[in-house]
Structure formats: structure tokens, C-alpha cells
Design a protein around this motif. Structure first.
Motif, short mmCIF file in Angstrom:
data_model
loop_
_atom_site.label_atom_id
_atom_site.label_comp_id
_atom_site.label_asym_id
_atom_site.label_seq_id
_atom_site.Cartn_x
_atom_site.Cartn_y
_atom_site.Cartn_z
N ILE A 1 -55.47 22.06 125.14
CA ILE A 1 -54.50 22.97 124.17
C ILE A 1 -54.88 24.21 123.77
O ILE A 1 -56.24 24.55 123.74
CB ILE A 1 -54.60 22.10 122.83
CG1 ILE A 1 -54.14 20.60 122.88
CG2 ILE A 1 -53.60 22.72 121.97
CD1 ILE A 1 -54.24 19.83 121.60
N GLU B 1 -54.94 29.33 120.60
CA GLU B 1 -53.89 30.24 119.75
C GLU B 1 -53.01 29.28 119.09
O GLU B 1 -52.49 28.80 117.93
CB GLU B 1 -53.09 31.01 120.53
CG GLU B 1 -52.17 31.95 119.59
CD GLU B 1 -53.10 32.80 118.42
OE1 GLU B 1 -52.77 32.59 117.14
OE2 GLU B 1 -54.22 33.10 118.84
N ALA B 2 -52.77 27.91 120.03
CA ALA B 2 -51.66 26.90 119.37
C ALA B 2 -52.70 26.19 118.51
O ALA B 2 -52.07 25.50 117.35
CB ALA B 2 -51.46 26.20 120.47
N THR C 1 -52.60 28.33 115.19
CA THR C 1 -51.29 28.22 114.72
C THR C 1 -50.92 26.97 113.81
O THR C 1 -50.60 26.86 112.78
CB THR C 1 -50.13 28.18 115.77
OG1 THR C 1 -50.21 29.55 116.41
CG2 THR C 1 -48.84 28.35 114.99
N ALA C 2 -51.55 25.76 114.37
CA ALA C 2 -51.31 24.42 113.93
C ALA C 2 -52.35 24.39 112.54
O ALA C 2 -51.48 23.90 111.41
CB ALA C 2 -51.68 23.20 114.63
#
Length: 291
Positions: A56, A59-60, A63-64
């Protein structure tokens, strides 16, 4: 010139412990009409060996985590209308992140156990760093803590006559005033007979005199805070023996235990020796460490 009240900072990571800490901190912020700042540490861990499965993007993940913090803050705003709630997702080690975020705080709150950035809070260096370097009082919520049913709230404070315990007493009375609680000023004393084999000695020991002097020490130590908070009822407890064990016993029926970072007599080395470790690990209610 308008001044803004100092915020209450809460270390959050989504663990049950941090959820309990958040609930305690939110209630405290509501009583004090202070902003609530929810802080999560985002520490990057480098893995040198290949990791199987889907990777993953960093940055994802960020963001989560940010979305989760926003959702948590939204729930608090619903529960406490009018409460100013801030969130901060900060990259870095947990202890430094929380200490830095609390530089302008009136109080920092965190759970005794957590996930990720707050793991090992009471068994590793994180607890020592936060309680040593935070410039404001630190409140640790014990694992599995549940607020007591509707009873008269109680704040227990350790008193030893030192300047460190004086600051703890001021904090205890401030909290009791906001919580409409009673203060129990606890001073532990030890019989000089314990320094002799089987308690036998040629020395004469007047237990009543020792208790009288201990009661006077407590009364003198508490006088200023009691005068500043005339509506707060307070009482004295003078147990014989270990200060740490006495605090732990009283925490079973208390809503908050307050101690200074250092002292003399029964509270020497509270955060560095076995007494402090015992209190932090075994207290049944939130414990506040006041610098």
C-alpha cells in the motif's frame, strides 16, 4: 487582546486504551471549556526484507489515518457541542511527537497501552520520555478503565511536603473543583522500628506524635490550595507503610490519583524506581503526573 485557552492534548492511535483516554480527555475539555487536540504519531518503519502481498502506498496510508482522525473528531463534536476539536497527524517517533504537540497544552492525556506509535507506553522509554519532558501535567488512563457509577467523585493526591508535591496539590484541587470532587490528601509514613531487627530497639517511639506531625505537614501543604478553592472539601489520610501501595489501594475508589514527579520521604523516585512503576502499572483509576 484576546487570549485562547491552552488545549488538552490526547495521544490517539485507535486502540481501546487510546479510546478510553480520548473519552476522559473530551470530558475534561468540556468541563474546562478548553480546546481538545487529538494527536496521532505517524512513524515510518523501514523493513529491509521483502514483504509478500500487496504493497500500500505510503500516501494512501497517511490519507486513511487522516480520515480516521477526522471521523473521531466529528463524533466528539456531536457528543460535546461547542467544543473546539483539533486533529494532528504528525510524522515522527511517538514520544517526541506528543511532547512537541503538548508544548502549549494545559494537560496531555494518553492510554497506558496502545498500538503502533504508543506501544509499550508503560514498559519502555516512551513513558519515561513523555513524563520527563512534557512541560505540562501528564494523565495516564489505565488499561480497561471504566468510569465509576454515579458516586461522589474523589481525587487522591500524594503529599510529602516537597515543592513537587505542592504543585501536585494545586493541580488536584483544580481538578476537584472542576469535577465537583472531594480531595483526599495522602501522606504515608514509616515506623522507625522497621529499621531494626524484628522491630526491636532501645529508642522510644511515640506513634501519636509522628501522626500529629504528619497531619500538620499535610495541613500546611494543603492550606494554600484549599484557600484558593474554598468549595472543595478535603480530608487527610495517614497510612503507615509504602506510599505506592497506599496510592494503589486508594485508587480502587478514586476517580483520579495525582503525584509529583519527584519528592522526598515516601515518594522519592516515584517515576524512576519501583514505587512509580508499581503505581503506574497497578493503579485502578487515571493517574496524573505533575511537573
Amino acid at each position: 487582546m484576546t487570549t485562547h485557552p491552552a488545549p488538552i492534548v490526547i495521544g490517539y492511535d485507535g486502540s481501546p486504551g487510546s479510546v478510553s483516554a480520548l473519552e476522559w480527555a473530551a470530558a475534561q475539555a468540556g468541563r474546562a471549556a478548553a480546546p481538545l487536540r487529538i494527536v496521532e504519531a505517524f512513524e515510518i518503519v523501514i523493513i529491509t526484507r521483502p514483504s509478500p502481498g500487496k504493497v500500500i502506498p505510503l500516501e494512501a496510508v497517511r490519507t486513511a489515518r487522516r480520515q480516521r482522525l477526522d471521523e473521531v473528531a466529528a463524533k466528539i463534536r456531536v457528543e460535546y457541542p461547542g467544543l473546539r476539536v483539533e486533529t494532528a497527524l504528525i510524522g515522527g517517533a511517538a514520544a517526541k511527537t506528543l511532547v512537541d504537540a503538548a508544548q502549549d497544552a494545559r494537560l496531555v492525556v494518553l492510554g497506558s497501552r496502545g498500538l503502533g506509535g504508543w506501544s509499550g507506553l508503560l514498559v519502555g522509554s516512551v513513558a519515561v520520555q513523555v513524563t520527563t519532558h512534557a512541560e505540562c501535567p501528564v494523565v495516564v488512563i489505565p488499561h480497561g478503565f471504566q468510569p465509576r457509577a454515579a458516586q461522589a467523585p474523589t481525587v487522591v493526591v500524594g503529599v510529602d511536603g516537597s515543592k513537587y508535591s505542592a504543585r501536585a496539590i494545586d493541580f488536584a484541587f483544580e481538578q476537584a473543583d472542576a469535577m465537583h470532587a472531594e480531595v483526599v490528601a495522602l501522606h504515608a509514613w514509616t515506623s522507625p522500628y522497621l529499621t531494626y531487627h524484628d522491630g526491636e530497639s532501645m529508642l522510644e517511639f511515640d506513634e501519636d506524635k509522628v501522626r500529629e506531625e504528619a497531619a500538620l505537614l499535610v495541613a500546611e501543604s494543603v492550606a494554600g490550595a484549599a484557600a484558593a478553592h474554598p468549595d472543595v472539601r478535603w480530608s487527610t489520610e495517614l497510612p503507615e507503610g509504602s506510599a505506592g501501595l497506599a496510592l494503589i489501594r486508594h485508587s480502587e475508589s478514586a476517580d483520579l490519583v495525582v503525584v509529583g514527579t519527584r519528592g522526598h520521604g515516601g515518594f522519592t523516585g516515584l517515576l524512576l524506581g519501583s514505587v512509580g512503576q508499581n503505581v503506574l502499572h497497578h493503579t485502578h483509576c487515571p493517574i496524573a503526573v505533575v511537573h
